[in-house]
Design an enzyme around this catalytic site. Structure first.
Site, PDB file in Angstrom:
ATOM      1  CG  ASN A  70      -1.935  -0.925   1.398  1.00  0.00           C
ATOM      2  OD1 ASN A  70      -2.648  -1.005   0.232  1.00  0.00           O
ATOM      3  ND2 ASN A  70      -2.186  -1.593   2.348  1.00  0.00           N
ATOM      4  CB  CYS A  79      -4.785  -5.518  -4.882  1.00  0.00           C
ATOM      5  SG  CYS A  79      -4.896  -4.352  -5.788  1.00  0.00           S
ATOM      6  CG  ASN A 204      -9.714  -2.111   2.404  1.00  0.00           C
ATOM      7  OD1 ASN A 204      -8.742  -1.151   2.056  1.00  0.00           O
ATOM      8  ND2 ASN A 204      -9.063  -3.345   2.867  1.00  0.00           N
ATOM      9  CD  GLU A 222      -7.572   0.559  -1.891  1.00  0.00           C
ATOM     10  OE1 GLU A 222      -8.014   0.479  -2.905  1.00  0.00           O
ATOM     11  OE2 GLU A 222      -6.317   0.316  -1.588  1.00  0.00           O
ATOM     12  NE  ARG A 223      -5.690  -3.121   5.499  1.00  0.00           N
ATOM     13  CZ  ARG A 223      -5.595  -4.356   6.034  1.00  0.00           C
ATOM     14  NH1 ARG A 223      -5.596  -4.749   7.260  1.00  0.00           N
ATOM     15  NH2 ARG A 223      -5.019  -5.253   4.979  1.00  0.00           N
ATOM     16  CB  CYS A 231     -11.414  -0.901  -3.587  1.00  0.00           C
ATOM     17  SG  CYS A 231     -10.713  -2.176  -2.381  1.00  0.00           S
ATOM     18  N   GLY A 232     -10.929  -3.414  -6.146  1.00  0.00           N
ATOM     19  CA  GLY A 232     -11.497  -4.628  -6.598  1.00  0.00           C
ATOM     20  C   GLY A 232     -12.152  -5.606  -5.584  1.00  0.00           C
TER      21      GLY A 232
HETATM   22  N1  LIG Z   1      -5.605  -1.270   0.610  1.00  0.00           N
HETATM   23  C1  LIG Z   1      -5.982  -2.621   0.765  1.00  0.00           C
HETATM   24  C2  LIG Z   1      -5.555  -3.324  -0.476  1.00  0.00           C
HETATM   25  C3  LIG Z   1      -5.992  -2.906  -1.899  1.00  0.00           C
HETATM   26  C4  LIG Z   1      -7.414  -3.278  -2.089  1.00  0.00           C
HETATM   27  C5  LIG Z   1      -7.380  -3.069  -3.783  1.00  0.00           C
HETATM   28  N2  LIG Z   1      -7.169  -1.586  -4.031  1.00  0.00           N
HETATM   29  C6  LIG Z   1      -8.149  -3.817  -4.536  1.00  0.00           C
HETATM   30  O1  LIG Z   1      -8.414  -3.357  -5.823  1.00  0.00           O
HETATM   31  O2  LIG Z   1      -8.722  -4.919  -4.219  1.00  0.00           O
HETATM   32  C7  LIG Z   1      -5.880  -3.264   2.013  1.00  0.00           C
HETATM   33  O3  LIG Z   1      -5.099  -2.998   2.729  1.00  0.00           O
HETATM   34  O4  LIG Z   1      -6.556  -4.270   2.189  1.00  0.00           O
END
Ligand SMILES: N[C@@H](CCC[C@H](N)C(=O)O)C(=O)O
Length: 329
Positions: A70, A79, A204, A222-223, A231-232
């Site tokens: 991150n 991710c 998140n 997002e975290r 965020c997927g």
């Molecule tokens: N910041 C999230 C991880 C990233 C998630 C991402 N953007 C996605 O597309 O799934 C975490 O720390 O869980």
């Protein structure tokens, strides 16, 4: 050495293939690189949401390994948008269209799909394992073992929440258009991603508006990042929450269109052998190739980089301009 600037629904990353380096970056170096390169001020090309690190996998069935760092240097277990871009990267590197990628908690199945539009490559990625228990998310001091469609005034008064790990942690609330576009997302996201007694590892946060049957608009805080275009894993967890809490609006086994501030993806929620899992399909866009000396990468010196645009962003923007706009932020 070449870095790639990539995105899935405008969730932006740099792909760093460690297998191309004479000396791989250590974990400590990855943390400082992520903090610097993702920053809009100290980074490259206005920064990004994180760095996707590609390694060889020791797992017999996986074509490669993806690690997710991150923007704040913390490591995420998964991710979804990033995995689509890594799937494309490995697909082109090894000339394979369907394979597994090792992630922190699981090997995940990925496959090349038909282009979303002219010049907009697309991949499907598996989102799993799915968990609901407090210890797997984790959270505390909320008086629940699982949070499924519960009013939790400690988190925000008047909103119902669902919490799911996929396997990174998510908190979801279905709200109306006024709330989804308000500053409530930032208020909840900032509170639960700073020192707090509930989500002590951060979470998140996803606010979602149900547009129609099998159609959502989702915004995510997002975290380890903050506000993001998409965020997927968040859109996948939200689609599952829709099927669980509003079954008349979200159907298992049928693609759910999930619109977000950066574009649109499709999520199909499956239930097999008493386990949920999702397929996430969306763009895997490479916007720029960045040449950097290996020594400069280790020294965090971006002053001599050479950037070459791929031209794919124009195709992506044309695709988005033809989508319905639920954003109105
Ligand atoms: N910041 C999230 C991880 C990233 C998630 C991402 N953007 C996605 O597309 O799934 C975490 O720390 O869980």
């Amino acid at each position: 050495m070449q870095l790639l600037k990539v995105h899935g629904s405008q969730n932006q990353f740099f792909i760093l293939d460690q297998t191309k380096l004479q000396n791989q970056l250590t974990d400590e170096e990855l943390v400082v690189l992520a903090k610097k390169i993702t920053s809009p001020t100290t980074g490259i090309l206005n920064g990004s949401d994180g760095v996707l690190v590609v390694n060889n996998s020791k797992q017999p069935n996986a074509l490669g390994q993806m690690r997710v760092i991150n923007a704040d240097g913390s490591e995420a277990s998964m991710c979804g948008n990033g995995l689509r871009t890594v799937a494309r990267y490995l697909s082109e590197k090894y000339n394979q269209d369907e394979f597994e990628v090792e992630t922190l908690n699981a090997n995940l199945h990925v496959s090349k799909q038909a282009d979303l539009a002219k010049g907009v490559p697309s991949f499907a990625v598996e989102i799993s394992p799915v968990k609901f228990d407090q210890k797997d998310i984790p959270f505390a001091n909320l008086g629940h073992q699982r949070i499924i469609d519960q009013f939790i005034p400690e988190l925000y008064p008047g909103l119902k929440f669902t919490s799911i790990a996929v396997p990174n942690p998510h908190l979801i609330s279905f709200v109306n258009h006024e709330v989804v576009t308000s500053d409530i997302l930032g208020a909840i996201g900032k509170a639960l991603n700073s020192d707090n007694p509930y989500y002590y590892d951060g979470v998140n946060v996803n606010l979602a508006q149900i547009i129609d049957k099998n159609r959502l608009f989702v915004r995510t805080f997002e975290r380890g990042v903050g506000f993001t275009n998409a965020c997927g894993t968040g859109m996948s967890a939200t689609s599952l929450a829709l099927c669980l809490t509003h079954p008349e609006m979200g159907e298992l086994g049928t693609p759910i269109e999930v619109y977000n501030p950066g574009g649109m993806v499709k999520v199909t929620v499956h239930y097999d052998h008493q386990q949920y899992w999702m397929d996430l399909i969306g763009n895997a866009t490479f916007t720029d190739k960045i040449e950097i000396d290996e020594s400069d990468l280790h020294n965090l010196d971006f002053s001599k980089i050479k950037v070459e645009s791929t031209g794919e962003q124009n195709n992506y923007e044309k695709f988005v301009s033809e989508l319905p706009n639920y954003n109105n932020l």
